[in-house]
Design a protein around this motif. Structure first.
Motif, PDB file in Angstrom:
ATOM      1  N   TYR A  21       5.049  12.567   2.362  1.00  0.00           N
ATOM      2  CA  TYR A  21       5.447  11.656   1.661  1.00  0.00           C
ATOM      3  C   TYR A  21       7.383  11.212   1.630  1.00  0.00           C
ATOM      4  O   TYR A  21       7.245  12.564   0.787  1.00  0.00           O
ATOM      5  CB  TYR A  21       5.065  10.910   0.767  1.00  0.00           C
ATOM      6  CG  TYR A  21       5.877   9.540   0.072  1.00  0.00           C
ATOM      7  CD1 TYR A  21       5.877   8.102   0.656  1.00  0.00           C
ATOM      8  CD2 TYR A  21       6.370   9.891  -1.072  1.00  0.00           C
ATOM      9  CE1 TYR A  21       6.386   7.289  -0.185  1.00  0.00           C
ATOM     10  CE2 TYR A  21       7.368   8.705  -1.682  1.00  0.00           C
ATOM     11  CZ  TYR A  21       6.768   7.606  -0.678  1.00  0.00           C
ATOM     12  OH  TYR A  21       7.732   6.924  -2.076  1.00  0.00           O
ATOM     13  N   GLU A  45      -2.106   9.454  -1.633  1.00  0.00           N
ATOM     14  CA  GLU A  45      -0.924   9.800  -2.030  1.00  0.00           C
ATOM     15  C   GLU A  45      -0.190  10.793  -1.702  1.00  0.00           C
ATOM     16  O   GLU A  45       1.345  10.582  -1.823  1.00  0.00           O
ATOM     17  CB  GLU A  45      -1.203  10.317  -3.502  1.00  0.00           C
ATOM     18  CG  GLU A  45       0.073  10.249  -4.706  1.00  0.00           C
ATOM     19  CD  GLU A  45      -0.654  10.421  -5.741  1.00  0.00           C
ATOM     20  OE1 GLU A  45       0.290  10.264  -7.085  1.00  0.00           O
ATOM     21  OE2 GLU A  45      -1.537  11.090  -6.105  1.00  0.00           O
ATOM     22  N   GLN A  58       1.782   6.479  -2.879  1.00  0.00           N
ATOM     23  CA  GLN A  58       1.472   5.433  -3.554  1.00  0.00           C
ATOM     24  C   GLN A  58      -0.488   6.366  -3.738  1.00  0.00           C
ATOM     25  O   GLN A  58      -1.078   6.313  -2.845  1.00  0.00           O
ATOM     26  CB  GLN A  58       1.433   4.412  -2.921  1.00  0.00           C
ATOM     27  CG  GLN A  58       2.771   3.757  -4.182  1.00  0.00           C
ATOM     28  CD  GLN A  58       3.088   2.444  -3.437  1.00  0.00           C
ATOM     29  OE1 GLN A  58       2.187   2.054  -3.420  1.00  0.00           O
ATOM     30  NE2 GLN A  58       4.116   1.553  -4.114  1.00  0.00           N
ATOM     31  N   LYS A  79      -2.916   1.444  -5.752  1.00  0.00           N
ATOM     32  CA  LYS A  79      -1.580   0.343  -5.312  1.00  0.00           C
ATOM     33  C   LYS A  79      -1.346   0.219  -4.383  1.00  0.00           C
ATOM     34  O   LYS A  79      -0.948  -1.251  -4.104  1.00  0.00           O
ATOM     35  CB  LYS A  79      -0.582   1.493  -6.174  1.00  0.00           C
ATOM     36  CG  LYS A  79      -1.200   1.171  -7.395  1.00  0.00           C
ATOM     37  CD  LYS A  79      -0.044   2.268  -8.293  1.00  0.00           C
ATOM     38  CE  LYS A  79      -0.466   2.801 -10.289  1.00  0.00           C
ATOM     39  NZ  LYS A  79       0.662   3.517 -10.232  1.00  0.00           N
ATOM     40  N   ALA A  80      -1.631   0.655  -3.177  1.00  0.00           N
ATOM     41  CA  ALA A  80      -1.120   0.391  -2.028  1.00  0.00           C
ATOM     42  C   ALA A  80      -2.073  -0.211  -0.830  1.00  0.00           C
ATOM     43  O   ALA A  80      -1.247  -0.973  -0.070  1.00  0.00           O
ATOM     44  CB  ALA A  80      -1.050   1.677  -0.913  1.00  0.00           C
TER      45      ALA A  80
END
Length: 206
Positions: free
Chosen positions: A23, A193, A198, A202-203
């Protein structure tokens, strides 16, 4: 996959980013209008005679890597251009580049890439890839042309496949992660993640 990108209101500053195996976050203002050019796997290294691994997980000023493209973008782009005009300008530039520097791709790497993409990244590399190369030779060519090993590339493609097909966290909770080739839900959450930044809860939509 490699990509060029720049802000349409500030085309004097353009960037190149290599394969991202983790990420990465970029700060954005409240108003922005970025243009991006994403290259097919292995195309960038062949087109510009570069070792793709040099840019893996890195973002660099484009003029330090491809000064010709940086200068062209700076002179050719401004905020008044429509999307179709932007596309036409970029198509013309890259098609002209290809005509003067034909891309010669290794068919063995192409076969391996096709197999990984066709399977959504969910495959046993030792069993399902048969490019006519030893695993060590294939890793070397992938690092050179793609920017990561076949395992790394498969991991990214598998994750992208899940993003396209899962759509909701409810689907993930119904073992969608297992169908995509993850060992269990904790393995999927860890990978999600690491690549998205995330947790899936949540995503993704509920």
């Amino acid at each position: 996959m490699h990509r060029y990108f720049f802000e349409l209101k500030n085309s004097q500053r353009s960037f190149v980013m290599g394969l991202a195996s983790r990420y990465t976050e970029f700060p954005l203002g409240r108003s922005f209008n970025y243009v991006g050019i994403r290259f097919l796997p292995s195309a960038f290294s062949r087109l510009f005679r570069m070792t793709a691994l040099e840019l893996t997980n890195r973002c660099e000023a484009l003029d330090s890597v491809d000064s010709g493209a940086a200068a062209f973008i700076s002179l050719s782009f401004h905020p008044a251009l429509t999307f179709q005009e932007q596309k036409s300008i970029l198509d013309g530039y890259f098609l002209n580049h290809i005509r003067h520097a034909p891309v010669k791709r290794d068919p063995r790497v192409c076969r391996a890439l096709h197999t990984i993409l066709a399977n959504g990244g969910d495959l046993q590399l030792a069993r399902d890839l048969d490019p006519g190369l030893s695993p060590r030779q294939l890793r070397r060519l992938f690092n050179q042309d793609v920017g990561g090993s076949p395992k790394t590339f498969s991991r990214i493609i598998r994750f992208q496949h899940v993003l396209r097909t899962a759509k909701t966290y409810h689907n993930v909770r119904r073992s969608h992660f297992f169908d995509a080739g993850y060992y269990d839900q904790s393995h999927f959450i860890k990978e999600f993640e690491a690549l998205y930044g995330q947790l899936p809860s949540k995503a993704l939509k509920r």
